[in-house]
Design a protein around this motif. Structure first.
Motif, PDB file in Angstrom:
ATOM      1  N   GLY A  51      -0.300   5.352  10.502  1.00 54.40           N
ATOM      2  CA  GLY A  51      -0.492   5.548   9.204  1.00 54.40           C
ATOM      3  C   GLY A  51       0.505   6.179   8.482  1.00 54.40           C
ATOM      4  N   ASP A  52       0.625   5.944   7.121  1.00 57.83           N
ATOM      5  CA  ASP A  52       1.330   6.446   6.012  1.00 57.83           C
ATOM      6  C   ASP A  52       0.619   8.006   5.907  1.00 57.83           C
ATOM      7  OD1 ASP A  52      -0.461   5.526   4.462  1.00 57.83           O
ATOM      8  OD2 ASP A  52       0.850   4.562   3.055  1.00 57.83           O
ATOM      9  N   ASP A  91       1.685   1.251   9.147  1.00 50.00           N
ATOM     10  CA  ASP A  91       1.903   1.034   7.499  1.00 50.00           C
ATOM     11  C   ASP A  91       3.281   0.957   7.077  1.00 50.00           C
ATOM     12  OD1 ASP A  91      -0.683   1.122   6.510  1.00 50.00           O
ATOM     13  OD2 ASP A  91      -0.721   3.280   6.436  1.00 50.00           O
ATOM     14  N   VAL A 188      -8.558  -3.199   6.349  1.00 49.42           N
ATOM     15  CA  VAL A 188      -9.279  -1.913   6.492  1.00 49.42           C
ATOM     16  C   VAL A 188     -10.010  -1.985   5.002  1.00 49.42           C
ATOM     17  CG1 VAL A 188      -8.734   0.535   6.134  1.00 49.42           C
ATOM     18  CG2 VAL A 188      -7.733  -0.725   7.779  1.00 49.42           C
ATOM     19  N   GLU A 190     -11.474   0.949   2.678  1.00 54.96           N
ATOM     20  CA  GLU A 190     -11.792   2.735   2.630  1.00 54.96           C
ATOM     21  C   GLU A 190     -12.410   2.904   1.396  1.00 54.96           C
ATOM     22  OE1 GLU A 190      -7.716   4.476   2.952  1.00 54.96           O
ATOM     23  OE2 GLU A 190      -8.463   6.524   2.453  1.00 54.96           O
ATOM     24  N   ILE A 211     -13.295   2.935   6.847  1.00 52.50           N
ATOM     25  CA  ILE A 211     -13.287   4.298   6.706  1.00 52.50           C
ATOM     26  C   ILE A 211     -14.039   4.856   5.508  1.00 52.50           C
ATOM     27  CG2 ILE A 211     -10.823   4.081   5.921  1.00 52.50           C
ATOM     28  CD1 ILE A 211     -10.592   6.892   7.204  1.00 52.50           C
ATOM     29  N   VAL A 223      -8.473   9.324  10.792  1.00 51.05           N
ATOM     30  CA  VAL A 223      -7.150   9.938  10.972  1.00 51.05           C
ATOM     31  C   VAL A 223      -7.485  11.013  12.037  1.00 51.05           C
ATOM     32  CG1 VAL A 223      -5.548  11.614  10.086  1.00 51.05           C
ATOM     33  CG2 VAL A 223      -6.362   9.659   8.779  1.00 51.05           C
TER      34      VAL A 223
HETATM   35  O1  KIV Z   1      -2.553   5.897   6.673  1.00 55.57           O
HETATM   36  C1  KIV Z   1      -3.669   5.762   7.016  1.00 55.57           C
HETATM   37  O2  KIV Z   1      -4.170   6.777   8.047  1.00 55.57           O
HETATM   38  C2  KIV Z   1      -4.539   5.013   6.485  1.00 55.57           C
HETATM   39  C3  KIV Z   1      -6.104   4.967   7.414  1.00 55.57           C
HETATM   40  C4  KIV Z   1      -6.771   6.123   6.359  1.00 55.57           C
HETATM   41  C5  KIV Z   1      -6.863   3.695   7.439  1.00 55.57           C
HETATM   42  O3  KIV Z   1      -4.288   4.042   6.156  1.00 55.57           O
END
Ligand code: KIV
Length: 272
Positions: A51-52, A91, A188, A190, A211, A223
């Motif tokens: 993830g970013d 991402d 996803v 969120e 999430i 995360v």
């Molecule tokens: O960057 C990330 O960790 C995410 C998750 C929160 C889905 O996009």
């Protein structure tokens, strides 16, 4: 409650769609490095998201905006090296796909080619549909991301729950249908109300991974630093902590410090 019905030797985007069809929940966690990814893969998690959020938990930035494509490729490469079974999704970072579909495709190709990951994730719906189409046309699987999309934090102004109002909820439902129609393999959601998330999950055939989106969806993502309790200061309502690594690590490091200072470490058996 659903239990694992089929042993998957290797998770593919098709396995995830099959899991939804078979009523089997999908597990997803983030990882950003080799050691953590190896543990996550061996523990049986279906999807690893590079993830970013690395921008926050690895680099200490307040938002996900500063992380670059090169940084993401670095993290993804290290994760992919650790994997035997999990599907690795990466991402596309802020600024690497929003300006035009050609740039989006170039960014996605770099991730796939340089890291060996299996799919990419992009934040947004109809605004980025041409970029999603272009990436999919090149044979790269795409995971969507709707609801709270942290790359747009300065538009939202806060990290609070999204789509509580009718108009935003309607747009989210339309975007979910659009992402399915375009050919995304999963989505996803969120920080949206649980009822809305369940409605969306029931309205589309691709898996919805939540999430902070309740239990009526097809899978969950967290995360890894948050669920392992690395940071005591991050306490959103949706988070369940499965360990208190902050306390465990602090104690271990303090003990080591004490032993070094006192001359207790290393002892006779800990030397050559
Ligand atoms: O960057 C990330 O960790 C995410 C998750 C929160 C889905 O996009």
């Amino acid at each position: 409650m659903s239990v694992a019905k089929k042993q998957y030797k290797r998770i593919t985007v098709k396995s995830l769609v099959d899991m939804k069809a078979n009523n089997e929940r999908i597990s997803m966690l983030t990882s950003y490095d080799f050691t953590m990814a190896k543990i996550v893969d061996q523990a049986g998690i279906d999807v690893i998201l590079v993830g970013d959020s690395a921008s926050n938990v690895m680099a200490g930035h307040e938002t996900t905006l500063p992380i670059t494509l090169d940084h993401m490729i670095y993290h993804a490469t290290n994760v992919v090296r650790a994997i035997n079974r999990s599907l690795v999704v990466v991402d596309l970072p802020f600024g690497s796909y929003q300006s035009d579909p050609k740039e989006a495709l170039r960014s996605a190709i770099r991730i796939m080619k340089e890291s060996g990951a299996h799919a990419v994730k992009l934040e947004g719906g109809s605004e980025i549909k041409d970029s999603i189409k272009r990436i999919l046309k090149a044979g790269i699987p795409v995971m969507g991301h709707l609801g709270l999309t942290p790359q747009s934090i300065y538009k939202f102004g806060t990290y609070t729950v999204r789509a509580k109002e009718e108009a935003e909820a309607e747009k989210l439902k339309e975007d979910a249908l659009l992402l399915e129609k375009l050919g995304c393999f999963a989505l996803v959601l969120e920080k949206v109300p649980a009822k809305l998330a369940e409605e969306v999950a029931k309205s589309i055939s691709i898996p919805v991974i939540g999430i902070g989106a309740g239990n009526g969806v097809d899978g969950q993502v967290l995360v890894i630093h948050d669920m392992l309790g690395m940071d005591h200061e991050f306490n959103p309502r949706f988070l369940r902590r499965y360990a208190d690594l902050n306390t465990i690590m602090t104690k271990a490091i303090q003990d080591y410090n004490k032993d070094v200072k006192s001359g207790d470490f290393p002892n006779e058996n800990e030397q050559y």
